[in-house]
Design an enzyme around this catalytic site. Structure first.
Site, mmCIF file in Angstrom:
data_model
loop_
_atom_site.group_PDB
_atom_site.id
_atom_site.type_symbol
_atom_site.label_atom_id
_atom_site.label_comp_id
_atom_site.label_asym_id
_atom_site.label_seq_id
_atom_site.Cartn_x
_atom_site.Cartn_y
_atom_site.Cartn_z
ATOM 1 N N ASP A 14 0.768 -1.197 -0.097
ATOM 2 C CA ASP A 14 -0.122 -0.088 -0.072
ATOM 3 C C ASP A 14 0.912 1.259 -0.055
ATOM 4 O O ASP A 14 2.041 1.088 0.504
ATOM 5 C CB ASP A 14 -0.947 0.070 1.170
ATOM 6 C CG ASP A 14 -2.152 -0.712 1.350
ATOM 7 O OD1 ASP A 14 -2.199 -1.707 0.205
ATOM 8 O OD2 ASP A 14 -2.858 -0.834 2.035
ATOM 9 N N HIS A 16 -5.856 3.017 -4.493
ATOM 10 C CA HIS A 16 -5.981 3.316 -3.063
ATOM 11 C C HIS A 16 -6.249 4.417 -2.893
ATOM 12 O O HIS A 16 -5.918 5.267 -1.792
ATOM 13 C CB HIS A 16 -4.442 2.899 -2.490
ATOM 14 C CG HIS A 16 -4.376 2.619 -1.105
ATOM 15 N ND1 HIS A 16 -5.382 1.899 -0.286
ATOM 16 C CD2 HIS A 16 -3.510 2.897 -0.155
ATOM 17 C CE1 HIS A 16 -5.191 2.004 0.884
ATOM 18 N NE2 HIS A 16 -4.004 2.438 1.107
ATOM 19 N N HIS A 18 -5.869 9.622 -0.259
ATOM 20 C CA HIS A 18 -5.806 8.880 1.220
ATOM 21 C C HIS A 18 -5.879 9.467 2.399
ATOM 22 O O HIS A 18 -5.268 9.342 3.279
ATOM 23 C CB HIS A 18 -4.363 8.130 1.154
ATOM 24 C CG HIS A 18 -4.399 6.906 2.159
ATOM 25 N ND1 HIS A 18 -4.187 6.945 3.412
ATOM 26 C CD2 HIS A 18 -4.281 5.498 1.932
ATOM 27 C CE1 HIS A 18 -4.024 5.838 4.133
ATOM 28 N NE2 HIS A 18 -3.950 4.872 3.047
ATOM 29 N N HIS A 46 3.740 -2.004 3.279
ATOM 30 C CA HIS A 46 3.878 -0.684 2.600
ATOM 31 C C HIS A 46 5.105 -0.761 2.027
ATOM 32 O O HIS A 46 6.066 -0.774 2.538
ATOM 33 C CB HIS A 46 3.509 -0.015 3.619
ATOM 34 C CG HIS A 46 2.213 -0.030 4.278
ATOM 35 N ND1 HIS A 46 1.855 -0.890 5.181
ATOM 36 C CD2 HIS A 46 1.334 0.766 4.196
ATOM 37 C CE1 HIS A 46 0.622 -0.653 5.537
ATOM 38 N NE2 HIS A 46 0.125 0.262 4.955
#
Length: 221
Positions: free
Chosen positions: A49, A100, A104, A195
């Site tokens: 991510d 994503h 964010h 990540h």
């Protein structure tokens, strides 16, 4: 027990349930989220991510290439600007790119369904302009779902992907603790959340892959 006390308890219980449903990525209360595959085969998926990151993502890609492993990268729209070639590299080396969101934002879950959809489309169009392919996978920020998000995602026909193993690599400062947690929880069909922006990301990935291969696991998408 008084009527007011009963009402209070009901409100508390309902609130607790909704909180659980929203913050547990695998609750499936509002939308279907794929957190693992049902299989007996020794195989699992690596997902990343918050990238692309100009330094850490290339290092991770080098590790994946060395071991001939494919992964899924859930990218943030604002992180793509200036890293277009890196996004192309992710795609050209056979990895899947997922959405994503564009920002964010911490407040993302307070947006209306329309604003969420606009945000997701902004990222989708940016990715399409770079790799010429539409994204089909989406991962919600922080793993939080809601009726508004469900409406936005369903309108875009995305498949929502969660995880079954949260590595906590953004919290744990000791890379060995991150690796040990993943090693302890790996099982057939698992989806590992990592990540591509942490200090030792490429070292963590390498350690996980080497352990998994030694245990007879295959790692793929």
């Amino acid at each position: 027990m008084s009527c007011s006390m009963i009402i209070f308890l009901v409100v508390v219980l309902v609130s607790a349930f909704l909180f659980y449903a929203s913050y547990n990525v695998g609750s499936n209360m509002f939308i279907k989220v794929w957190c693992a595959a049902k299989t007996d085969k020794k195989a699992f998926a690596l997902t990343f991510d918050d990238g692309p990151h100009p330094e850490k993502t290339p290092a991770i890609l080098n590790v994946l290439k060395k071991h001939n492993v494919k992964a899924v990268f859930f990218c943030i729209g604002t992180n793509i600007a200036g890293n277009e070639e890196l996004l192309r590299r992710i795609h050209n080396e056979g990895h899947i790119i997922g959405n994503h969101t564009f920002t964010h934002s911490t407040w993302y879950d307070l947006l209306s369904a329309g604003k969420m959809k606009a945000d997701l489309l902004k990222t989708e169009e940016l990715i399409f302009s770079i790799i010429g392919q539409r994204v089909r996978l989406f991962r919600p920020p922080y793993g939080v779902t809601s009726p508004m998000l469900a409406k936005a995602v369903e309108s875009l026909k995305y498949t929502v992907m969660g995880w079954s193993i949260r590595s906590l690599d953004t919290v744990k400062k000791d890379r060995y603790k991150v690796v040990e947690k993943v090693k302890r929880l790996i099982k057939p069909g698992a989806v590992v959340l990592l990540h591509d922006r942490c200090i030792d990301s490429e070292l963590v990935v390498n350690d996980i892959i080497e352990y998994a291969i030694n245990q007879g696991y295959k790692i793929g998408r």
